[in-house]
Design an enzyme around this catalytic site. Structure first.
Site, short mmCIF file in Angstrom:
data_model
loop_
_atom_site.label_atom_id
_atom_site.label_comp_id
_atom_site.label_asym_id
_atom_site.label_seq_id
_atom_site.Cartn_x
_atom_site.Cartn_y
_atom_site.Cartn_z
N GLY A 1 3.45 -0.95 8.78
CA GLY A 1 4.77 -0.47 8.43
C GLY A 1 4.62 -0.51 6.92
N LYS B 1 0.80 -1.14 0.06
CA LYS B 1 0.17 0.04 0.00
C LYS B 1 0.85 1.01 -0.10
CE LYS B 1 -1.76 -1.40 3.93
NZ LYS B 1 -1.41 -2.87 3.84
P1 GDP Z 1 2.29 -2.49 3.13
O1 GDP Z 1 2.31 -2.37 4.45
O2 GDP Z 1 0.99 -2.61 2.35
O3 GDP Z 1 2.70 -0.62 2.75
O4 GDP Z 1 3.62 -3.07 2.59
P2 GDP Z 1 4.83 -3.31 3.32
O5 GDP Z 1 5.88 -1.88 3.03
O6 GDP Z 1 4.97 -3.59 4.82
O7 GDP Z 1 5.59 -4.43 2.38
C1 GDP Z 1 5.67 -4.58 0.96
C2 GDP Z 1 7.16 -4.91 0.67
O8 GDP Z 1 7.19 -5.21 -0.64
C3 GDP Z 1 8.04 -3.57 1.02
O9 GDP Z 1 9.37 -4.07 1.25
C4 GDP Z 1 8.14 -2.80 -0.60
O10 GDP Z 1 9.21 -2.38 -0.87
C5 GDP Z 1 7.99 -4.19 -1.46
N1 GDP Z 1 7.42 -3.88 -2.57
C6 GDP Z 1 6.47 -3.21 -2.92
N2 GDP Z 1 5.93 -3.23 -4.25
C7 GDP Z 1 6.89 -4.45 -4.88
C8 GDP Z 1 7.16 -5.03 -6.19
O11 GDP Z 1 6.28 -4.91 -6.97
N3 GDP Z 1 7.95 -5.86 -6.10
C9 GDP Z 1 8.91 -6.27 -4.99
N4 GDP Z 1 9.72 -7.04 -5.34
N5 GDP Z 1 8.71 -5.69 -3.98
C10 GDP Z 1 7.87 -4.71 -3.65
P1 IMO Z 2 0.37 -3.15 7.35
O1 IMO Z 2 -0.34 -1.57 7.48
C1 IMO Z 2 0.62 -7.15 8.49
C2 IMO Z 2 -1.35 -8.27 12.03
C3 IMO Z 2 -0.62 -8.62 13.43
C4 IMO Z 2 -1.55 -9.74 14.04
C5 IMO Z 2 -2.74 -8.75 13.81
C6 IMO Z 2 -3.17 -8.03 15.19
O2 IMO Z 2 1.93 -2.68 7.32
O3 IMO Z 2 -0.07 -3.47 6.02
P2 IMO Z 2 -2.36 -5.94 16.09
O4 IMO Z 2 -0.85 -5.26 16.55
O5 IMO Z 2 -3.02 -5.08 15.03
O6 IMO Z 2 -3.13 -6.07 17.37
O7 IMO Z 2 -2.09 -7.34 15.58
O8 IMO Z 2 -2.79 -7.96 12.74
N1 IMO Z 2 -0.97 -7.02 11.54
C7 IMO Z 2 -0.32 -6.54 10.43
N2 IMO Z 2 0.08 -7.71 9.44
N3 IMO Z 2 0.58 -5.65 8.14
C8 IMO Z 2 0.16 -4.73 8.95
O9 IMO Z 2 0.14 -3.49 8.54
C9 IMO Z 2 -0.29 -5.35 10.23
N4 IMO Z 2 -1.01 -4.58 11.28
C10 IMO Z 2 -1.33 -5.78 12.20
O10 IMO Z 2 0.62 -9.32 12.84
O11 IMO Z 2 -1.60 -10.75 13.20
MG MG Z 3 3.27 -3.29 5.98
#
Ligand code: GDP
Ligand code: IMO
Ligand code: MG
Length: 472
Positions: free
Chosen positions: A88, A64
């Site tokens: 995160g 996202k």
């Molecule tokens: P979010 O929480 O939905 O914002 O996603 P996160 O940042 O926690 O995890 C997504 C991970 O995938 C991050 O390390 C990004 O840098 C990486 N990422 C996002 N888009 C792509 C993609 O198209 N390809 C690859 N290989 N990595 C990606």
């Molecule tokens: P983003 O925004 C992935 C998961 C935790 C746990 C459950 C409840 O980066 O996509 P909490 O701390 O909210 O009480 O945990 O939800 N969880 C996530 N998993 N991405 C997240 O956020 C998460 N935020 C919470 O691992 O299973």
């Molecule tokens: Mg995340």
């Protein structure tokens, strides 16, 4: 970023950095033009609202942050409306990685105002550290935080540990950021809000109730421990309030006026549909509604005309934490997918469980969020897999299920029913490629998903950086 408009403002060429070009269809994501007459700004036509929502369509971590950052450069406001620093979100720009937990992912651009809405739960210590971390790297957040947002206190984090222990196999495996306890205190109606940190007497009055409630529950009923004293919390949090005062504002009014002025607003969801406290795999969820519909309550303005609701979905599935996971894979195949996708939690560093794309889950994301578009992310991670199983339904004790059930025992017994599609080899889509330049088997994969879940895939991500994005 240099932007050149052409073709009656329908398309824009964005030079995302010196090396790469991306062609974006922009017609539905522009501010209404204004003209000046008699020294007054008069709209040439009624302002067209540009409301754009990005939510997680799986278990969070779909990418996202990357997609929000991709679109945020052209918006006036980027708004978080739920969740807290359990999130995160990773944004990589010109090989520099930013991991954001509370501040919306539009913060790296100078223009948009970053807004933390009332539906978000704020750990002020974490927020101050995030602001300082960005400032150290030359980013000065243009930030506002809702006066009504609830505050995560140290005893919420202690309580999170105690309730997780107590819940045992029914726990979600929380991020231990105090999320469930802070939302619970909000509902009990003894929560502390950002505005309270600016009013020492009210803060004291509320803190005594909230602290005592949590201390008794944690220590007398759950065998836990509340580590900080009320006096140290009182002093520390008044100080945080002083430092954050300049950011605290009435977000509802600000966004209401922005809406009236036809400003563009991008809402960035946290977590994903399977973690939604109502629609997710309860009780293995988070404690907020992650669904797009929560944006109105989470920022204090109802938007009736929303241009796009984009569901971010990985081309496969990952899960951090505990819950049934019907399409989970294990062993060597899982290890190879996890390592290739670098699937380790952004917030906790935990290895993410991995599995094949689950269309039962995605179908629900389309329905509950009202998705107009899907952004399919991390397609590059599937490069080189010869066969790609896709879960189209669950077999629950001999019954075929195509929609997410409410029953926990159904989830525990769900076996994936797969359709296996052909994979593709390495490919390169940089330098402004469009959908037609994607390998044929990726287009088949996309078409198959679109038909199964009844939603178009209009954004494809093939790498973590801004420019590694293809728009239909
Ligand atoms: P979010 O929480 O939905 O914002 O996603 P996160 O940042 O926690 O995890 C997504 C991970 O995938 C991050 O390390 C990004 O840098 C990486 N990422 C996002 N888009 C792509 C993609 O198209 N390809 C690859 N290989 N990595 C990606
Ligand atoms: P983003 O925004 C992935 C998961 C935790 C746990 C459950 C409840 O980066 O996509 P909490 O701390 O909210 O009480 O945990 O939800 N969880 C996530 N998993 N991405 C997240 O956020 C998460 N935020 C919470 O691992 O299973
Ligand atoms: Mg995340």
């Amino acid at each position: 970023m240099l932007i050149i408009y052409f073709d009656t403002l329908t398309y824009s060429l964005c030079y995302c950095n010196l090396t790469y070009l991306i062609l974006i269809k922009f017609s539905d994501f522009q501010s209404a033009p204004n003209s000046k007459a008699h020294g007054k700004s008069i709209p040439m036509k009624p302002p067209t609202q540009n409301i754009f929502v990005i939510v997680g369509a799986q278990w969070g971590d779909e990418g996202k942050g990357k997609i929000t950052d991709f679109f945020a450069g052209k918006t006036d406001y980027v708004v978080r409306f739920q969740g807290g620093n359990n999130a995160g979100h990773t944004v990589i720009v010109n090989d520099e990685t930013f991991k954001l937990h509370l501040i919306p992912s539009g913060v790296l651009y100078p223009n948009p105002v970053s807004i933390i809405g009332n539906g978000v739960v704020v750990d002020p210590k974490v927020l101050l550290a995030e602001i300082a971390g960005l400032q150290k790297r030359g980013v000065n957040p243009n930030l506002l935080v809702s006066d009504r947002a609830h505050v995560i206190m140290p005893y919420h984090i202690d309580m999170d540990i105690a309730i997780t222990e107590h819940q045992g196999a029914l726990a979600a495996g929380s991020t231990k950021r105090g999320i469930a306890p802070v939302y619970a205190d909000k509902m009990y109606r003894h929560g502390i809000r950002m505005i309270d940190l600016l009013e020492p007497e009210i803060f004291r009055e509320k803190l005594e109730k909230s602290y005592l409630f949590n201390k008794n529950l944690a220590e007398k009923s759950l065998g836990g421990k509340i580590s900080s004293s009320i006096e140290s919390i009182y002093a520390d949090y008044l100080e945080y309030g002083k430092q954050l005062k300049k950011y605290i504002a009435d977000i509802s009014t600000i966004l209401y006026n922005a809406k009236k002025a036809g400003k563009s607003i991008l809402f960035e969801g946290a977590q994903g549909i399977s973690l939604d406290v109502d629609h997710g795999i309860y009780p293995h969820t988070t404690s907020s509604n992650t669904a797009a519909g929560n944006m109105a309550a989470g920022c204090g303005v109802s938007f009736t005309k929303i241009d796009k609701i984009v569901g971010a979905a990985k081309a496969y599935v990952t899960r951090v934490g505990i819950s049934p996971f019907p399409s989970e894979i294990e062993g060597e195949e899982a290890k190879s997918l996890r390592d290739k996708g670098n699937e380790y939690g952004t917030t906790t560093g935990r290895p993410r469980r991995v599995g094949w794309l689950d269309l039962v889950q995605l179908r629900q994301a389309v329905r509950v969020n009202g998705l107009t578009d899907i952004a399919l992310i991390k397609l590059d991670v599937l490069n080189g897999f010869k066969k790609l199983p896709v879960c189209i339904a669950y077999d629950v004790n001999g019954k075929i299920i195509t929609e997410m059930p409410a029953s926990l025992s159904d989830y525990r017994n769900a076996k994936p029913i797969y359709r296996t599609l052909s994979g593709w080899d390495e490919f390169n889509v940089e330098n402004g490629s469009d959908f037609s330049s994607l390998p044929k088997n990726i287009l088949n994969y996309i078409n198959f998903i679109e038909n199964e879940v009844d939603c178009p895939i209009t954004i494809v991500s093939v790498g973590p950086q801004r420019h590694q994005t293809v728009i239909k």
